[in-house]
Write a protein that holds these residues in place. Structure first.
Motif, PDB file in Angstrom:
ATOM      1  N   PRO A 376      -2.095   1.750   6.034  1.00  0.00           N
ATOM      2  CA  PRO A 376      -1.296   2.960   5.762  1.00  0.00           C
ATOM      3  C   PRO A 376      -1.266   3.261   4.266  1.00  0.00           C
ATOM      4  CG  PRO A 376      -0.118   1.469   7.225  1.00  0.00           C
ATOM      5  CD  PRO A 376      -1.316   0.723   6.737  1.00  0.00           C
ATOM      6  N   GLY A 377      -1.013   4.511   3.933  1.00  0.00           N
ATOM      7  CA  GLY A 377      -1.088   4.957   2.545  1.00  0.00           C
ATOM      8  C   GLY A 377      -0.272   4.139   1.569  1.00  0.00           C
ATOM      9  N   SER A 378       0.977   3.802   1.917  1.00  0.00           N
ATOM     10  CA  SER A 378       1.839   3.086   0.977  1.00  0.00           C
ATOM     11  C   SER A 378       1.318   1.686   0.693  1.00  0.00           C
ATOM     12  CB  SER A 378       3.258   3.007   1.552  1.00  0.00           C
ATOM     13  OG  SER A 378       3.233   2.385   2.835  1.00  0.00           O
ATOM     14  N   ILE A 379       0.930   0.965   1.736  1.00  0.00           N
ATOM     15  CA  ILE A 379       0.419  -0.395   1.544  1.00  0.00           C
ATOM     16  C   ILE A 379      -0.992  -0.351   0.951  1.00  0.00           C
ATOM     17  CG2 ILE A 379      -0.120  -2.579   2.701  1.00  0.00           C
ATOM     18  CD1 ILE A 379       1.883  -1.869   4.832  1.00  0.00           C
ATOM     19  N   ARG A 380      -1.781   0.620   1.383  1.00  0.00           N
ATOM     20  CA  ARG A 380      -3.166   0.714   0.929  1.00  0.00           C
ATOM     21  C   ARG A 380      -3.253   0.828  -0.582  1.00  0.00           C
ATOM     22  NH1 ARG A 380      -5.747   6.116   2.321  1.00  0.00           N
ATOM     23  NH2 ARG A 380      -5.041   5.518   4.417  1.00  0.00           N
ATOM     24  N   ALA A 381      -2.405   1.629  -1.189  1.00  0.00           N
ATOM     25  CA  ALA A 381      -2.467   1.816  -2.638  1.00  0.00           C
ATOM     26  C   ALA A 381      -2.229   0.502  -3.373  1.00  0.00           C
ATOM     27  CB  ALA A 381      -1.449   2.873  -3.068  1.00  0.00           C
ATOM     28  N   VAL A 382      -1.219  -0.259  -2.926  1.00  0.00           N
ATOM     29  CA  VAL A 382      -0.909  -1.537  -3.586  1.00  0.00           C
ATOM     30  C   VAL A 382      -2.059  -2.522  -3.427  1.00  0.00           C
ATOM     31  CG1 VAL A 382       0.677  -3.492  -3.627  1.00  0.00           C
ATOM     32  CG2 VAL A 382       1.566  -1.187  -3.264  1.00  0.00           C
ATOM     33  N   VAL A 383      -2.548  -2.684  -2.190  1.00  0.00           N
ATOM     34  CA  VAL A 383      -3.628  -3.631  -1.918  1.00  0.00           C
ATOM     35  C   VAL A 383      -4.901  -3.238  -2.658  1.00  0.00           C
ATOM     36  CG1 VAL A 383      -5.125  -4.568  -0.122  1.00  0.00           C
ATOM     37  CG2 VAL A 383      -2.679  -4.328   0.296  1.00  0.00           C
ATOM     38  N   ASN A 384      -5.213  -1.953  -2.640  1.00  0.00           N
ATOM     39  CA  ASN A 384      -6.448  -1.508  -3.289  1.00  0.00           C
ATOM     40  C   ASN A 384      -6.407  -1.677  -4.801  1.00  0.00           C
ATOM     41  OD1 ASN A 384      -7.521  -0.887  -0.847  1.00  0.00           O
ATOM     42  ND2 ASN A 384      -7.440   1.341  -1.090  1.00  0.00           N
ATOM     43  N   ILE A 385      -5.236  -1.511  -5.393  1.00  0.00           N
ATOM     44  CA  ILE A 385      -5.128  -1.735  -6.840  1.00  0.00           C
ATOM     45  C   ILE A 385      -5.398  -3.204  -7.165  1.00  0.00           C
ATOM     46  CG2 ILE A 385      -3.478  -1.836  -8.756  1.00  0.00           C
ATOM     47  CD1 ILE A 385      -2.250   0.756  -7.688  1.00  0.00           C
ATOM     48  N   PHE A 386      -4.874  -4.117  -6.337  1.00  0.00           N
ATOM     49  CA  PHE A 386      -5.186  -5.539  -6.510  1.00  0.00           C
ATOM     50  C   PHE A 386      -6.690  -5.781  -6.354  1.00  0.00           C
ATOM     51  CE2 PHE A 386      -0.642  -6.424  -5.878  1.00  0.00           C
ATOM     52  CZ  PHE A 386      -0.461  -7.462  -6.777  1.00  0.00           C
ATOM     53  N   LEU A 387      -7.284  -5.121  -5.372  1.00  0.00           N
ATOM     54  CA  LEU A 387      -8.713  -5.295  -5.131  1.00  0.00           C
ATOM     55  C   LEU A 387      -9.551  -4.780  -6.293  1.00  0.00           C
ATOM     56  CD1 LEU A 387      -9.433  -4.469  -1.381  1.00  0.00           C
ATOM     57  CD2 LEU A 387     -10.020  -6.549  -2.621  1.00  0.00           C
ATOM     58  N   VAL A 388      -9.180  -3.629  -6.816  1.00  0.00           N
ATOM     59  CA  VAL A 388      -9.917  -3.069  -7.954  1.00  0.00           C
ATOM     60  C   VAL A 388      -9.796  -3.995  -9.160  1.00  0.00           C
ATOM     61  CG1 VAL A 388     -10.018  -1.159  -9.604  1.00  0.00           C
ATOM     62  CG2 VAL A 388      -9.750  -0.683  -7.171  1.00  0.00           C
ATOM     63  N   ALA A 389      -8.595  -4.522  -9.379  1.00  0.00           N
ATOM     64  CA  ALA A 389      -8.413  -5.462 -10.489  1.00  0.00           C
ATOM     65  C   ALA A 389      -9.295  -6.687 -10.303  1.00  0.00           C
ATOM     66  CB  ALA A 389      -6.942  -5.869 -10.588  1.00  0.00           C
ATOM     67  N   LYS A 390      -9.356  -7.206  -9.084  1.00  0.00           N
ATOM     68  CA  LYS A 390     -10.205  -8.369  -8.813  1.00  0.00           C
ATOM     69  C   LYS A 390     -11.678  -8.032  -9.019  1.00  0.00           C
ATOM     70  CE  LYS A 390     -11.610 -11.590  -5.201  1.00  0.00           C
ATOM     71  NZ  LYS A 390     -11.760 -12.702  -6.137  1.00  0.00           N
ATOM     72  N   ALA A 391     -12.090  -6.851  -8.573  1.00  0.00           N
ATOM     73  CA  ALA A 391     -13.497  -6.454  -8.728  1.00  0.00           C
ATOM     74  C   ALA A 391     -13.871  -6.335 -10.206  1.00  0.00           C
ATOM     75  CB  ALA A 391     -13.747  -5.132  -8.007  1.00  0.00           C
ATOM     76  N   LEU A 392     -12.993  -5.706 -10.984  1.00  0.00           N
ATOM     77  CA  LEU A 392     -13.282  -5.529 -12.406  1.00  0.00           C
ATOM     78  C   LEU A 392     -13.283  -6.870 -13.144  1.00  0.00           C
ATOM     79  CD1 LEU A 392     -11.189  -2.311 -13.212  1.00  0.00           C
ATOM     80  CD2 LEU A 392     -13.633  -2.488 -12.700  1.00  0.00           C
ATOM     81  N   LEU A 393     -12.403  -7.790 -12.735  1.00  0.00           N
ATOM     82  CA  LEU A 393     -12.364  -9.106 -13.372  1.00  0.00           C
ATOM     83  C   LEU A 393     -13.521  -9.994 -12.921  1.00  0.00           C
ATOM     84  CD1 LEU A 393      -8.536  -9.866 -13.122  1.00  0.00           C
ATOM     85  CD2 LEU A 393      -9.811  -9.262 -15.186  1.00  0.00           C
ATOM     86  N   SER A 394     -14.074  -9.708 -11.741  1.00  0.00           N
ATOM     87  CA  SER A 394     -15.191 -10.501 -11.219  1.00  0.00           C
ATOM     88  C   SER A 394     -16.535 -10.014 -11.731  1.00  0.00           C
ATOM     89  CB  SER A 394     -15.181 -10.455  -9.684  1.00  0.00           C
ATOM     90  OG  SER A 394     -13.977 -10.961  -9.157  1.00  0.00           O
ATOM     91  N   TYR A 395     -16.627  -8.764 -12.144  1.00  0.00           N
ATOM     92  CA  TYR A 395     -17.900  -8.176 -12.585  1.00  0.00           C
ATOM     93  C   TYR A 395     -18.569  -8.933 -13.733  1.00  0.00           C
ATOM     94  CZ  TYR A 395     -21.108  -4.509 -14.264  1.00  0.00           C
ATOM     95  OH  TYR A 395     -22.223  -3.800 -14.674  1.00  0.00           O
ATOM     96  N   PRO A 396     -17.831  -9.370 -14.771  1.00  0.00           N
ATOM     97  CA  PRO A 396     -18.509  -9.996 -15.921  1.00  0.00           C
ATOM     98  C   PRO A 396     -19.313 -11.244 -15.587  1.00  0.00           C
ATOM     99  CG  PRO A 396     -16.271  -9.377 -16.510  1.00  0.00           C
ATOM    100  CD  PRO A 396     -16.388  -9.201 -15.044  1.00  0.00           C
ATOM    101  N   LEU A 397     -18.883 -12.031 -14.592  1.00  0.00           N
ATOM    102  CA  LEU A 397     -19.577 -13.285 -14.299  1.00  0.00           C
ATOM    103  C   LEU A 397     -20.998 -13.055 -13.783  1.00  0.00           C
ATOM    104  CD1 LEU A 397     -19.457 -16.331 -14.245  1.00  0.00           C
ATOM    105  CD2 LEU A 397     -18.458 -16.200 -11.954  1.00  0.00           C
ATOM    106  N   PRO A 398     -21.233 -12.280 -12.705  1.00  0.00           N
ATOM    107  CA  PRO A 398     -22.616 -12.032 -12.288  1.00  0.00           C
ATOM    108  C   PRO A 398     -23.409 -11.240 -13.320  1.00  0.00           C
ATOM    109  CG  PRO A 398     -21.110 -10.678 -11.014  1.00  0.00           C
ATOM    110  CD  PRO A 398     -20.273 -11.655 -11.770  1.00  0.00           C
ATOM    111  N   PHE A 399     -22.718 -10.350 -14.061  1.00  0.00           N
ATOM    112  CA  PHE A 399     -23.432  -9.584 -15.085  1.00  0.00           C
ATOM    113  C   PHE A 399     -23.961 -10.506 -16.174  1.00  0.00           C
ATOM    114  CE2 PHE A 399     -23.394  -7.479 -19.233  1.00  0.00           C
ATOM    115  CZ  PHE A 399     -24.253  -6.418 -19.001  1.00  0.00           C
TER     116      PHE A 399
END
Length: 526
Positions: A376-399
């Protein structure tokens, strides 16, 4: 004292003799001559090497018994060509000519003073590799595979655990005393040994290419998932998914200035915490809707066109073979490696299977490529922000890993380098080297913009490089290096894994490519 002096004099004489022989051999090799051209001569040369190593080992033992520790300041450096005989913990160092010896601090083996890790710490590293954010695509695999998709999650865990063990077995050989010793240090070294003597570097180049493709595709997936998640979190904003991807890439551009992984390692704990929060929120929401679970939707049928894509998604979520040799070499007790692989893959299998099944039962046929988009929209925004943060923090290692492999392969091979070094004499990165790094970041952005399909890209990568590095190459190398020592059931397992892996790889690659072409033509975005 007299014994010590005689030993040192003998070491000096042997060192001078061997260096002279090496120079003469190198001179003749450059002139096109070979010291031995038939198997008998090569056999005699190998026996001479073993005898020399045995004598050197005895001399080193004498030095230790006299009370003078090896490696102290002022001690003589080891003889070139003999450095692989002893290691601080009793295992051999890699040959001095190994092209991967320089990877990491002191090579993949690490230096004598490098702290070792326990089996639990090694298991934590493996768990982080195979329990990453890409498990969010597993419910989509159940959508197209049903119960067969669940079986595939179990099967992939068993096979990847087995191939990880046989890959480590390829690092070891028996010496003249019948003792099993570590003679190789990396995946690349194993590949080179399999292709020797005719093509001594071909195998390593193939593994490096596969590794670069997988690392770059992982970076692309992080950009794709960042744009996708932000777009679905704030659908009311006049910002497209492509624009979100551009914003994410702008945040990631400083990765081009990375000189080492010290700064990256600080974010590893944050990534783990973010992933933990995400899984808890998704599973909690699914359990809250347990009364509405659609068990009747889980069937034994498969979508013939899309199920091969699911195979690639599942295989990609288990890829960890590339760093296993380094991990095992840095364990305090390498004998605990097999046990560590067992419990990490059993845990991964159980958690992935439960997560995929529970998520699919909750949304059934409406399951999307990234499962958090179903929230749902309310939960999705919170979870997705955590996911985006994880993705951005994970990017430097494989790069950074991809950049390091490219630099070592193309710019830092001495006379064999394809291009001049991208570092100056003072160790600073040259401007054109920085430009190439920035170009790699931009390339990941362009791929994310023109191919914004998370599941299809994940399936393509898993089918192309994941199956090769996890299924095909380990079984092939095991057969090639240890053929005479394998039992019939081990040969059967290796051949079966190679055949099944080959079929899954080809079918998954073809169908993923067809899906990408179709999606590109229709310009559809999930």
């Amino acid at each position: 004292m007299a014994t010590l002096l005689r030993s040192k004099l003998s070491n000096v004489a042997t060192s001078v003799s061997n260096k002279s022989q090496a120079k003469v051999s190198g001179m003749f090799a450059r002139m096109g001559f070979q010291a031995a051209t038939d198997e008998e001569a090569v056999g005699f040369a190998h026996c001479d090497d073993l005898d020399f190593e045995h004598r050197q080992g005895l001399q080193m033992d004498i030095l230790k018994t006299e009370g003078e520790p090896c490696g102290d300041e002022g001690a003589e450096p080891p003889v070139e060509g003999d450095i692989h005989y002893q290691r601080g913990d009793g295992a051999p160092l890699p040959p001095s000519g190994s092209k991967d010896q320089a990877l990491g601090a002191g090579g993949e083996f690490g230096g004598h003073d490098k702290p070792k890790i326990t089996a639990w710490e090694a298991g934590w590293n493996v768990t982080n590799a195979i329990q990453g954010m890409f498990v969010l695509g597993l419910p989509y695999a159940i959508l197209h595979g049903g119960y067969l998709g669940l079986f595939l999650i179990i099967f992939a865990a068993v096979v990847c655990c087995y191939t990880g063990k046989i890959l480590i077995a390829c690092l070891y050989e028996e010496n003249e005393d019948g003792e099993v010793v570590r003679v190789r240090d990396s995946y690349v070294a194993i590949a080179n040994a399999c292709c020797a003597p005719r093509f001594p570097t071909l195998g390593g180049r193939v593994v490096n290419v596969a590794q670069i493709i997988e690392l770059v595709m992982t970076c692309i997936l992080y950009v794709v998932v960042s744009g996708n998640l932000m777009y679905n979190s704030f659908p009311g904003l006049p910002v497209s998914q492509k624009s979100w991807s551009i914003i994410a890439t702008a945040v990631l551009l400083p990765c081009a200035f990375l000189k080492n992984l010290k700064a990256v390692s600080k974010f590893s704990l944050l990534c783990t915490l973010a992933h933990f929060v995400i899984n808890i929120l998704v599973i909690a929401y699914c359990l809250s809707r347990a009364r509405d679970w659609a068990w009747e939707k889980v069937k034994f049928y498969i979508d013939v066109k899309k199920f091969p894509i699911s195979i690639g998604i599942i295989v990609f979520s288990y890829t960890s073979q590339i760093f296993l040799p380094s991990l095992e070499g840095n364990m305090q007790q390498p004998s605990e490696f097999h046990c560590m692989m067992n419990w990490t893959h059993v845990a991964a299998c159980v958690l992935k299977g439960l997560f995929a099944l529970v998520a699919y039962l909750t949304w059934a046929d409406e399951t999307k490529e990234v499962i958090t988009d179903n929230l749902p929209g309310s939960i999705r925004a919170v979870v997705n922000i955590f996911l985006v943060a994880k993705a951005l923090l994970s990017y430097p290692l494989p790069f950074f890993a991809a950049v390091e492999v490219l630099e070592k392969s193309l710019f830092q091979e001495g006379s064999r380098a394809f291009f001049p070094a991208c570092y100056g004499g003072d160790g600073r990165l040259k401007s054109w080297g920085l430009t190439l790094r920035c170009a790699l970041v931009v390339f990941t952005l362009l791929m994310a913009i023109y191919v914004p399909h998370f599941a299809l890209l994940m399936g393509l990568t898993g089918s192309l490089t994941g199956a090769g590095l996890c299924f095909l190459l380990p079984s092939l190398f095991h057969l090639r290096l240890l053929w005479r020592k394998l039992l019939w059931h081990q040969v059967f397992f290796d051949v079966a894994i190679f055949v099944i892996g080959g079929i899954c790889s080809v079918s998954g690659f073809v169908h993923s490519l067809e899906g990408l072409i179709e999606a590109y033509r229709t310009n559809s975005e999930d």
